[in-house]
Write an enzyme that holds these catalytic residues in place. Structure first.
Site: not given
Ligand SMILES: Cc1ncc(COP(=O)(O)O)c(C=O)c1O
Length: 331
Positions: A49, A262, A288
């Site tokens: 982010k 999720y 993630y």
């Molecule tokens: C640690 C981490 N990796 C990957 C993502 C996924 O990225 P995106 O939301 O841009 O698809 C997030 C989203 O919050 C994240 O916090």
């Protein structure tokens, strides 16, 4: 492609490293795996982010905002980093936390939730799953306006075309680093959530004609739905930049490693988090990057990559959430 046309704050004064994961590569018997250390980006504890916020916060400041308003899950990395950017810029920050798993918000929880308090969040509104989150944020903005203040709404994950420019910039960085390091990547793998990372990388790779296939590993949605989301955002991002948009067929967002849902742990996620910690001293996260790496490991085991190929894993951060998952991750 001229990213310099867009106002940008700088929160990371260097390119993030690309490192070989030799022990993991050996354990899997090939391919050669490298990691892009976006977990070491600037702002509190790093993560993807930060790249998006460089563009989004520059826009907020240009519009005279005094408060950032955003939304995320109860352990949101995006909310942590938006709050950190607000602190850095002398702005306030108000959060809407969506309880995607009913009953999952615990004000005393560790991980990112603790950091919301530590970094001085102004207010937290907890919303049950299914709430219209855009409306919730707009109403916070209206409250602020009634007090003579000015809010700036950042969508979930910072995933609009302006935010996705952060990952167009990352794709450029990867292409330059590959050239300097003499590494020709055959595949790039990333987590795919609110889609800004995946879409931005795709636009950047496509726009430069890199010819490197990008594999997104979903953390939440079924494949067809996620691929449509990523493609729509990629088209809008390419339009903003004035570059050709990727085709729908270039979007791959695998859904076999979402697990029970999720943020819910899976055996493959636990294995991936432990392997990276024990073989490489690298901390992934449970929501993630643990699932994305589980996807990379699963693909390697089923022979989806040839043994001499070079695969780049984009580590998008998230390690603070590990501390909220100790019960599933301890031996
Ligand atoms: C640690 C981490 N990796 C990957 C993502 C996924 O990225 P995106 O939301 O841009 O698809 C997030 C989203 O919050 C994240 O916090």
């Amino acid at each position: 492609m001229n990213l310099a046309r867009f106002p940008r704050r700088r929160y990371t004064p260097h390119a993030t490293a690309i490192e070989p994961l030799d022990n993991l590569s050996a354990a899997l018997g090939g391919p050669r795996i490298h990691i892009k250390r976006d977990d070491t980006l600037g702002l509190a504890a790093g993560g993807n982010k930060t790249r998006k916020l460089e563009f989004l916060v520059a826009d907020a400041l240009a519009q005279g905002a005094d408060t950032l308003i955003t939304v995320g899950a109860v352990q949101s990395n995006h909310c942590r980093l938006t709050l950190a950017a607000a602190a850095r810029e002398g702005l306030k920050c108000r959060l809407v936390l969506e309880e995607r798993v009913p009953g999952s918000y615990d004000p005393a929880a560790s991980g990112n939730n603790f950091l919301f308090d530590l970094m001085g969040v102004e207010t937290i509104k907890v919303a049950p799953a299914g709430t219209n989150l855009d409306e919730a944020m707009t109403s916070i903005g209206a409250d602020l306006a009634g007090q003579g203040r000015r809010g700036y709404v950042i969508p979930g994950g910072g995933s609009n075309p302006l935010g996705a420019l952060g990952y167009v910039a990352c794709a450029n960085e990867i292409i330059e680093q590959g050239f300097e390091m003499g590494l020709a990547f055959d595949h790039i793998v990333c987590a795919s959530g609110s889609a800004g990372t995946h879409a931005g990388l795709l636009v950047g790779l496509h726009g430069r004609g890199a010819g490197i296939p990008l594999i997104g590993v979903n953390v939440r949605r079924p494949r067809a739905e996620q691929e449509s989301n990523v493609h729509a955002l990629a088209v809008a991002t390419a339009k903003l930049l004035g570059v050709p948009a990727p085709e729908r067929a270039e979007v791959t967002a695998l859904d076999e490693w979402v697990g029970p849902g999720y943020s819910l742990p899976s055996d493959e996620m636990v294995e991936a988090v432990r392997m990276l910690a024990r073989l490489e001293g690298v901390l992934l996260d449970p929501v993630y990057t643990g699932k994305a790496m589980a996807g990379l490991i699963g693909l390697a085991r089923r022979g989806a990559f040839k043994s001499g190929e070079t695969v780049l894993f984009v580590h998008t951060g998230g390690s603070p959430a590990l501390y909220a998952y100790q019960d599933v991750l301890r031996s």
